[in-house]
Each structure stands twice: as C-alpha cells, then as structure tokens.
Motif scaffolding. Structure first.
Motif, PDB file in Angstrom:
ATOM      1  N   UNK A 119      36.187  70.305  33.326  1.00 37.84           N
ATOM      2  CA  UNK A 119      35.669  71.640  33.639  1.00 37.84           C
ATOM      3  C   UNK A 119      34.472  71.958  32.760  1.00 37.84           C
ATOM      4  N   UNK A 120      34.552  71.577  31.475  1.00 37.42           N
ATOM      5  CA  UNK A 120      33.425  71.826  30.561  1.00 37.42           C
ATOM      6  C   UNK A 120      32.208  71.015  30.985  1.00 37.42           C
ATOM      7  N   UNK A 121      32.440  69.736  31.350  1.00 33.85           N
ATOM      8  CA  UNK A 121      31.317  68.888  31.792  1.00 33.85           C
ATOM      9  C   UNK A 121      30.691  69.470  33.045  1.00 33.85           C
ATOM     10  N   UNK A 122      31.538  69.911  33.983  1.00 34.14           N
ATOM     11  CA  UNK A 122      31.024  70.509  35.226  1.00 34.14           C
ATOM     12  C   UNK A 122      30.232  71.771  34.908  1.00 34.14           C
ATOM     13  N   UNK A 125      26.992  70.744  33.401  1.00 30.35           N
ATOM     14  CA  UNK A 125      26.101  70.234  34.452  1.00 30.35           C
ATOM     15  C   UNK A 125      25.540  71.387  35.285  1.00 30.35           C
ATOM     16  N   UNK A 126      26.407  72.341  35.634  1.00 26.42           N
ATOM     17  CA  UNK A 126      25.947  73.492  36.430  1.00 26.42           C
ATOM     18  C   UNK A 126      24.931  74.316  35.661  1.00 26.42           C
ATOM     19  N   UNK A 127      25.226  74.537  34.368  1.00 27.72           N
ATOM     20  CA  UNK A 127      24.266  75.346  33.607  1.00 27.72           C
ATOM     21  C   UNK A 127      22.957  74.571  33.409  1.00 27.72           C
ATOM     22  N   UNK A 128      23.029  73.238  33.202  1.00 28.81           N
ATOM     23  CA  UNK A 128      21.809  72.432  33.088  1.00 28.81           C
ATOM     24  C   UNK A 128      21.045  72.469  34.406  1.00 28.81           C
ATOM     25  N   UNK A 129      21.807  72.360  35.522  1.00 31.30           N
ATOM     26  CA  UNK A 129      21.157  72.425  36.844  1.00 31.30           C
ATOM     27  C   UNK A 129      20.470  73.768  37.039  1.00 31.30           C
ATOM     28  N   UNK A 134      15.609  76.990  37.090  1.00 34.91           N
ATOM     29  CA  UNK A 134      14.810  78.106  36.573  1.00 34.91           C
ATOM     30  C   UNK A 134      13.491  77.597  35.976  1.00 34.91           C
ATOM     31  N   UNK A 135      13.596  76.522  35.179  1.00 30.34           N
ATOM     32  CA  UNK A 135      12.372  75.979  34.565  1.00 30.34           C
ATOM     33  C   UNK A 135      11.420  75.505  35.655  1.00 30.34           C
ATOM     34  N   UNK A 136      11.958  74.779  36.636  1.00 29.95           N
ATOM     35  CA  UNK A 136      11.127  74.275  37.716  1.00 29.95           C
ATOM     36  C   UNK A 136      10.489  75.422  38.473  1.00 29.95           C
ATOM     37  N   UNK A 137      11.284  76.440  38.730  1.00 27.61           N
ATOM     38  CA  UNK A 137      10.775  77.600  39.453  1.00 27.61           C
ATOM     39  C   UNK A 137       9.633  78.253  38.674  1.00 27.61           C
ATOM     40  N   UNK A 138       9.826  78.376  37.355  1.00 26.72           N
ATOM     41  CA  UNK A 138       8.779  79.012  36.541  1.00 26.72           C
ATOM     42  C   UNK A 138       7.522  78.134  36.497  1.00 26.72           C
ATOM     43  N   UNK A 139       7.741  76.821  36.398  1.00 25.01           N
ATOM     44  CA  UNK A 139       6.584  75.918  36.367  1.00 25.01           C
ATOM     45  C   UNK A 139       5.837  75.993  37.692  1.00 25.01           C
TER      46      UNK A 139
END
Length: 166
Positions: A119-122, A125-129, A134-139
């Motif tokens: 659950x922590x890994x998921x 992963x979700x928060x990294x995704x 968000x980063x991609x959107x801002x870029x």
C-alpha cells in the motif's frame, strides 16, 4: 512340754468337731464349691481361648491393614504418576498451542507488513505519478504559453491517440 502338746480331751473334741464340719461341708458345700471352681476354670479357659482367638484375629487384621496400606501407597504413587503425566502432557500441549499461535501471529504480522508495504509503495507511486503529471503540466504550460500553441498541441496528441487505437 505341756504347752506344746495339747491334752487328749482337746485333741479328740477338736477331731470330732473337724470331722462333723468336714462331713457337713462334704454333704452340702463340697459339690457347689467344686462346681463353682469347675465353672470358674471353664470360664477362665474360655476367656483364654477367646483372647487367643482375638489375638489371632488382631494379627490377621494388622496384616490386612498393612496390606491395605501398601495398596493405598501404591495407588497414591500411581495417581501421582498419572497426575504428573497429565500435567506434563497439558504443559506440552500448551507449549505446542503457544508455538502455533505465535507462528500464526508471525504469519499474520508478515502478511500485514507486506500489505502495508504494498500500500505504501502504491501510494508512493501514485504520489510520484501525480507529481510527474503536475511537473509535466507546469513545464508544458510554460512552453506553450499561448493559447494557439496549446490548441495545436492538443490536436496533435488527439491525432496520435486516434492513430494508436486504429
């Protein structure tokens, strides 16, 4: 010497009185006295026989009591042995049950740890995704500063997706 030897008259009268008393006693008292002595002798003999019989019975009872005591001691020893065996068996069963419970708890704990880890890994992963999006959107927003550039980019992506599905 006269003092030592009585006169003949006293001697005869004493002898006559003795014989009269002897015959009277023989006639009236001798049989009852002998019967009483015989009865007493028989009673004493019976009492001695009864005492001997009781003595034998007491000896027999004593040996029976000793045998019962030996048997009771053996039974007590057997009961103690059985109680000890039962105690040891209960203790070993409790130990086995405790080991099983501990093993079950360990397995459950490992499964819980594994689930929480997944659950922590998921979640990571979700928060990294999400961060990547968000980063991609801002870029992309910064690169596509104008509205016309954004619309052209969206059309290109839609075409690529449409082409990819076909």
């Amino acid at each position: 010497m006269q003092l030592l030897m009585p006169a003949l008259g006293y001697f005869v009268w004493t002898l006559v009185a003795f014989l009269i008393v002897f015959f009277i006693l023989k006639k009236f008292a001798w049989k009852p006295i002998l019967t009483a002595l015989s009865d007493r002798e028989k009673n004493i003999a019976d009492s001695i026989a009864t005492a001997e019989k009781i003595k034998v019975e007491m000896a027999q009872m004593k040996s029976e009591n000793e045998a019962l005591m030996v048997k009771a001691r053996e039974e007590r020893a057997q009961m103690l042995k059985e109680a000890k065996e039962i105690k040891d068996r209960i203790i070993s069963e409790a130990k086995e049950q405790a080991k099983e419970e501990a093993s079950k708890i360990m397995v459950d704990a490992q499964a819980t740890i594994e689930q929480k880890k997944n659950a922590a890994i998921t979640e990571v992963k979700n928060s990294i995704g999400s961060m990547v999006i968000e980063v991609t959107e801002k870029v992309i927003r910064r690169e596509l500063a104008g509205k016309a550039e954004q619309e052209a980019y969206i059309r290109d992506i839609a075409r690529e997706l449409s082409a990819g599905r076909n």
